[in-house]
Design an enzyme around this catalytic site. Structure first.
Site, PDB file in Angstrom:
ATOM      1  N   GLU A 296      98.780  50.837  57.840  1.00 50.05           N
ATOM      2  CA  GLU A 296      97.842  51.713  57.146  1.00 50.05           C
ATOM      3  C   GLU A 296      97.835  53.111  57.757  1.00 50.05           C
ATOM      4  O   GLU A 296      97.686  54.111  57.036  1.00 50.05           O
ATOM      5  CB  GLU A 296      96.440  51.118  57.165  1.00 50.05           C
ATOM      6  CG  GLU A 296      96.266  49.892  56.287  1.00 50.05           C
ATOM      7  CD  GLU A 296      96.318  50.213  54.801  1.00 50.05           C
ATOM      8  OE1 GLU A 296      96.174  51.406  54.439  1.00 50.05           O
ATOM      9  OE2 GLU A 296      96.499  49.289  53.998  1.00 50.05           O
TER      10      GLU A 296
ATOM     11  N   GLU B  55      98.864  53.465  44.793  1.00 48.33           N
ATOM     12  CA  GLU B  55      97.496  52.966  44.763  1.00 48.33           C
ATOM     13  C   GLU B  55      96.498  54.064  44.407  1.00 48.33           C
ATOM     14  O   GLU B  55      95.283  53.877  44.543  1.00 48.33           O
ATOM     15  CB  GLU B  55      97.129  52.346  46.121  1.00 48.33           C
ATOM     16  CG  GLU B  55      97.994  51.137  46.487  1.00 48.33           C
ATOM     17  CD  GLU B  55      97.645  50.579  47.853  1.00 48.33           C
ATOM     18  OE1 GLU B  55      96.569  50.926  48.390  1.00 48.33           O
ATOM     19  OE2 GLU B  55      98.454  49.800  48.398  1.00 48.33           O
TER      20      GLU B  55
END
Length: 374
Positions: free
Chosen positions: A272, A323
């Protein structure tokens, strides 16, 4: 009763038992002129016609209509339907039903081996199947399956015993579930339970209805540079504050994301950080692991502080484009971070928890860096 030939993941007997709710009668069998391959980019196999090939599996011989309905329910989201095929059992040909994918729906990749799948996916998919079959016969679309698999991985992490001292552990039948349903499911889901639980006076509670918001295990990481004494926060639009009516729906947070199957929380934190901030982390220091809202959500968060060099120019605008993420980095001194918390601008729980941990440990971390430098 109709004989059914199974191949692939259903040959993992713990999974077959979960799907059927019992262990059926079975015997080894072969589907000739076919072969089993991984579905490209997925965690399951498909069978394809292949001259001279042999797909190994089991012939189930004692299935009734209820059994076939449960199998159809489990296989349906994959786009698999039954077709008649001749299979070989003990040197004889037997007509049996076989689950065959819709043409062109999935594409074959490498040859599939049961032991390879069990080693990587077996426990997770069994846990996922338990959730799926608990909702039978409610429809589960294929686009929900990925999130359900992540939930299955979280279920395995939750089954590892944690610290028990003051709290009472769960004993058998202390919580009795009468029914379970899923009235809403999309990216997230909502489940409702009718259940009773053992009260502190030893009696069983009446049956009560409880609802829970279904999300998955996640990780947060706050990068901290102990030499420059600065941190990196990220800012992004968040639906929770917006839907509440907050006039400041852009939130300041640590770097955060869901934990993928096969990842440790530490792996997810590093991934991440690269995706959201193009940042390679140093040592990861555990802050805490916790339920942010246990009365309403199953989400469980693993929070870390990462010792990381944060030179000028580290803060960027990033995020995973597929996303629709739009994430802005903020590089600030610890003093500015403390002032931000003091004036109430830090309103996400992981950021506050990480701040208070760092406030407590900051002097020690900076001293260690000085000791190494000297």
């Amino acid at each position: 009763m109709r004989p059914l030939f199974i191949y692939g993941t259903l040959c993992h007997l713990p999974l077959l038992e979960v799907v059927l709710g019992r262990m059926p009668a079975f015997q080894p069998a072969i589907l000739p002129d076919h072969a089993v391959y991984w579905a490209d980019g997925h965690d399951f196999p498909l069978v394809v016609a292949q001259a001279g090939g042999a797909a190994y599996g089991y012939l189930l011989t004692d299935l009734d209509d209820a059994d076939l309905a449960r199998l159809d329910y489990y296989e349906g989201p994959f786009g698999y339907g039954t077709q008649e095929r001749l299979v070989e059992v003990d040197g004889q040909s037997v007509s049996a039903l076989v689950y065959i994918p819709e043409p062109g729906l999935w594409h074959p990749a490498d040859p599939w081996q049961l032991q390879d799948w069990v080693a990587r996916w077996g426990q997770v998919i069994v846990a996922t199947a338990e959730d799926m079959m608990a909702l039978y016969p409610a429809e589960i679309p294929m686009d929900r399956r990925g999130t359900m698999v992540l939930r299955g991985a979280g279920r395995l992490r939750a089954a590892v015993p944690g610290a028990i001292g003051l709290r009472r552990p769960l004993a058998e039948r202390e919580v009795q579930v009468q029914s379970r349903s899923q009235p809403y499911a999309n990216f997230f889901a909502v489940e409702e339970y009718d259940l009773s639980f053992r009260r502190f006076d030893g009696t069983q509670s009446p049956v009560v209805k409880r609802a829970v918001f279904i999300s998955v295990d996640a990780v947060t990481v706050l990068p901290y540079d102990p030499v420059l004494d600065r941190v990196l926060l990220v800012e992004q639009f968040r639906m929770g504050p917006f839907a509440r009516g907050d006039i400041q729906p852009w939130q300041l947070e640590p770097i955060a994301g869901r934990i993928d199957v096969g990842e440790t929380p530490e792996d997810a934190a590093r991934r991440e950080a690269l995706e959201e901030a193009d940042l390679t982390l140093g040592d990861l220091l555990p802050v805490s692991a916790y339920y942010p809202s246990p009365g309403a959500k199953i989400e469980y968060i693993y929070s870390y502080v990462a010792l990381t060099g944060l030179p000028d120019g580290t803060a960027i605008i990033g995020g995973a484009q597929d996303e629709a993420e739009d994430i802005k980095g903020h590089l600030m001194s610890f003093e500015a971070f403390a002032a931000l918390v003091a004036r109430g601008e830090a309103t996400s729980a992981p950021l506050l928890i990480s701040y208070y941990w760092l406030e407590r440990e900051r002097a020690r971390l900076r001293a260690q860096v000085r000791d190494v430098a000297s």
